[in-house]
Design a protein around this motif. Structure first.
Motif, mmCIF file in Angstrom:
data_model
loop_
_atom_site.group_PDB
_atom_site.id
_atom_site.type_symbol
_atom_site.label_atom_id
_atom_site.label_comp_id
_atom_site.label_asym_id
_atom_site.label_seq_id
_atom_site.Cartn_x
_atom_site.Cartn_y
_atom_site.Cartn_z
ATOM 1 N N SER A 189 -6.129 -11.309 -6.183
ATOM 2 C CA SER A 189 -4.941 -11.563 -5.027
ATOM 3 C C SER A 189 -4.367 -10.450 -4.562
ATOM 4 O O SER A 189 -3.801 -10.659 -3.368
ATOM 5 C CB SER A 189 -3.739 -12.246 -6.163
ATOM 6 N N TYR A 190 -4.611 -9.164 -4.905
ATOM 7 C CA TYR A 190 -4.086 -7.983 -4.453
ATOM 8 C C TYR A 190 -4.748 -8.019 -3.059
ATOM 9 O O TYR A 190 -4.273 -7.356 -2.091
ATOM 10 C CB TYR A 190 -4.511 -6.746 -5.353
ATOM 11 N N LEU A 191 -6.007 -8.432 -2.787
ATOM 12 C CA LEU A 191 -6.654 -8.315 -1.574
ATOM 13 C C LEU A 191 -5.876 -9.046 -0.316
ATOM 14 O O LEU A 191 -5.979 -8.729 0.973
ATOM 15 C CB LEU A 191 -7.970 -9.050 -1.390
ATOM 16 N N GLU A 192 -4.688 -9.900 -0.565
ATOM 17 C CA GLU A 192 -4.015 -10.704 0.314
ATOM 18 C C GLU A 192 -2.434 -9.715 0.475
ATOM 19 O O GLU A 192 -1.702 -10.267 1.087
ATOM 20 C CB GLU A 192 -3.703 -11.985 -0.188
ATOM 21 N N GLU A 193 -2.265 -8.679 -0.260
ATOM 22 C CA GLU A 193 -1.096 -8.025 -0.220
ATOM 23 C C GLU A 193 -1.195 -6.653 0.457
ATOM 24 O O GLU A 193 -2.258 -6.045 0.329
ATOM 25 C CB GLU A 193 -0.636 -7.943 -1.315
ATOM 26 N N GLU A 194 -0.449 -6.395 1.650
ATOM 27 C CA GLU A 194 -0.544 -5.370 2.445
ATOM 28 C C GLU A 194 -0.387 -4.025 1.721
ATOM 29 O O GLU A 194 -1.220 -3.000 2.171
ATOM 30 C CB GLU A 194 0.516 -5.251 3.683
ATOM 31 N N GLY A 195 0.294 -4.076 0.841
ATOM 32 C CA GLY A 195 0.649 -2.773 0.225
ATOM 33 C C GLY A 195 -0.514 -2.527 -1.157
ATOM 34 O O GLY A 195 -0.365 -1.487 -1.689
ATOM 35 N N LYS A 196 -1.450 -3.431 -1.137
ATOM 36 C CA LYS A 196 -2.450 -3.429 -2.421
ATOM 37 C C LYS A 196 -3.814 -3.545 -1.952
ATOM 38 O O LYS A 196 -4.494 -2.808 -2.654
ATOM 39 C CB LYS A 196 -2.079 -4.255 -3.403
ATOM 40 N N TYR A 197 -4.177 -3.837 -0.831
ATOM 41 C CA TYR A 197 -5.294 -4.218 -0.758
ATOM 42 C C TYR A 197 -6.536 -3.254 -0.578
ATOM 43 O O TYR A 197 -7.838 -3.536 -0.857
ATOM 44 C CB TYR A 197 -5.621 -5.267 1.017
ATOM 45 N N TYR A 198 -6.172 -2.230 -0.175
ATOM 46 C CA TYR A 198 -7.011 -1.124 -0.123
ATOM 47 C C TYR A 198 -7.098 -0.456 -1.561
ATOM 48 O O TYR A 198 -8.011 0.614 -1.720
ATOM 49 C CB TYR A 198 -6.317 -0.056 0.944
ATOM 50 N N ASP A 199 -6.566 -0.728 -2.572
ATOM 51 C CA ASP A 199 -6.613 -0.309 -3.861
ATOM 52 C C ASP A 199 -7.254 -1.077 -4.656
ATOM 53 O O ASP A 199 -6.556 -1.707 -5.522
ATOM 54 C CB ASP A 199 -5.327 0.680 -4.189
ATOM 55 N N ASN A 200 -8.497 -1.191 -5.300
ATOM 56 C CA ASN A 200 -9.031 -2.144 -6.158
ATOM 57 C C ASN A 200 -8.689 -1.969 -7.301
ATOM 58 O O ASN A 200 -9.104 -2.846 -8.359
ATOM 59 C CB ASN A 200 -10.332 -2.178 -5.989
ATOM 60 N N ARG A 201 -7.758 -0.868 -7.711
ATOM 61 C CA ARG A 201 -7.500 -0.927 -9.243
ATOM 62 C C ARG A 201 -6.446 -2.002 -9.739
ATOM 63 O O ARG A 201 -6.377 -2.302 -10.652
ATOM 64 C CB ARG A 201 -6.676 0.491 -9.528
ATOM 65 N N TRP A 202 -5.888 -2.868 -8.439
ATOM 66 C CA TRP A 202 -5.064 -3.834 -8.651
ATOM 67 C C TRP A 202 -5.644 -5.128 -9.294
ATOM 68 O O TRP A 202 -5.304 -5.952 -9.775
ATOM 69 C CB TRP A 202 -4.367 -4.245 -7.345
ATOM 70 N N MET A 203 -7.049 -5.050 -9.104
ATOM 71 C CA MET A 203 -7.793 -6.115 -9.843
ATOM 72 C C MET A 203 -7.655 -6.052 -11.333
ATOM 73 O O MET A 203 -7.678 -7.261 -11.950
ATOM 74 C CB MET A 203 -9.256 -6.040 -9.494
ATOM 75 N N HIS A 204 -7.344 -4.948 -12.011
ATOM 76 C CA HIS A 204 -7.198 -5.199 -13.513
ATOM 77 C C HIS A 204 -5.667 -4.757 -13.809
ATOM 78 O O HIS A 204 -5.463 -4.489 -14.950
ATOM 79 C CB HIS A 204 -8.002 -4.087 -14.044
ATOM 80 N N ARG A 205 -4.801 -5.213 -12.780
ATOM 81 C CA ARG A 205 -3.283 -5.115 -13.136
ATOM 82 C C ARG A 205 -3.025 -6.450 -12.474
ATOM 83 O O ARG A 205 -2.312 -6.955 -11.713
ATOM 84 C CB ARG A 205 -2.729 -3.994 -12.187
#
Length: 319
Positions: A179-195
């Motif tokens: 879901s991070y891919l749809e957020e402007e402040g997160k989409y560029y950092d794939n570490r959010w996939m495990h958060r």
């Protein structure tokens, strides 16, 4: 690298005066190396450095955290296992990013250096252990295998010595969250996939047959054993075994005359461990008790072997 990790405890006249706890990031990465290769030789090549930890300090042990996984161990450790460092690291990155053809892992590379292709690895414990792909494929055998990998990795970090840390979601097998891919402040950092954003009500922990419940139940069992077994307390009381088997990592936790033999098979195949590996480390009894399975085993002679199932482990104490 291991020698650099040690500096967190202090250097020169300040040895042990800097901090009491440090993340055992080196061993965390070495576990992932062993899981990808089924070979524990690189892991073992680093232990002479990690065992230099000053008395009175301890590790924070873990399989992963909020950050990425860096392959922070020395080239000579890889070479000692017979691998070429650059190619070996490329294999590990390809394996956990799912590029390697037979890999069940679903992760991603983070902070790729375009000049030397150095990179770090993102992905949840469950997804890197193959659970996400197994669920997509609706493959019950692969699902059970991935659960065994998750528990193996957690158990290895739990009993190594130090303070075990569980990153949220890993205790119940949550997979990557895209879901991070749809957020402007997160989409560029794939570490959010495990958060992950977790809807705890949907985990179905009450159903003993659900995937989340199986992982959660195993995690609770490991936690209970970690609390119960005083011998696991970190008093710099760890000795690595010579297992005579590159697929198996084994260490002994000891206190006085008591010994706990911790045995881990990182291979996708069943393998064996000679009872000589135990007796040469002081085991004298004819029976051992496995604290994880609750079974008592007969100890054979030095030419007999303990059979270890794929991605299985044993916590053995003399009876």
């Amino acid at each position: 690298a291991p020698a650099e990790i040690m500096k967190y405890f202090g250097t020169d006249e300040y040895v042990t005066y800097e901090c009491d706890f440090a993340y055992n990031a080196t061993h965390m990465a070495l576990q992932w190396d062993a899981l990808a290769t089924g070979d524990t030789r690189v892991m073992m090549a680093a232990q002479h450095e990690l065992l230099k930890k000053p008395i009175g300090t301890s590790w924070i042990t873990y399989t992963r955290c909020h950050d990425d996984i860096g392959l922070g161990y020395d080239d000579y450790m890889i070479q000692s296992a017979g691998y070429q460092p650059y190619e070996h690291r490329r294999f590990i990155k390809d394996y956990f990013s799912g590029v390697y053809e037979s890999s069940p892992a679903k992760g991603a590379l983070f902070a790729v250096n375009p000049k030397n292709q150095d990179a770090r690895i993102s992905g949840s414990l469950a997804s890197l252990c193959g659970l996400e792909k197994a669920m997509i494929d609706n493959d019950p055998v692969a699902i059970e295998t991935s659960i065994k990998k998750i528990v193996l990795m957690q158990a290895h970090s739990f009993f190594l010595g130090g303070l075990p840390m569980i990153f949220y979601g890993d205790e119940c097998g949550t997979t990557n969250d895209y879901s991070y891919l749809e957020e402007e402040g997160k989409y560029y950092d794939n570490r959010w996939m495990h958060r992950p954003v977790i809807n705890w009500k949907n985990l179905n922990l009450e159903d003993a047959n659900s995937i989340s419940s199986k992982v959660f139940s195993a995690t609770r069992q490991l936690t209970a054993l970690r609390k119960k077994l005083d011998i696991i307390a970190d008093h710099s009381n760890l000795v690595w075994m010579t297992t005579y088997n590159i697929h198996v990592a084994g260490f002994i936790r000891y206190a006085g005359n008591k010994q706990l033999f911790c045995i881990f098979n990182f291979s996708p195949a069943s393998t064996t461990l000679s009872w000589k590996a135990f007796t040469e480390r002081g085991l004298q009894t004819k029976q051992v008790f496995d604290h994880y399975t609750g079974r008592t085993m007969e100890v054979g002679n030095d030419r007999d072997h303990l059979m270890i199932e794929p991605y299985d482990f044993h916590l053995l104490e003399a009876v």
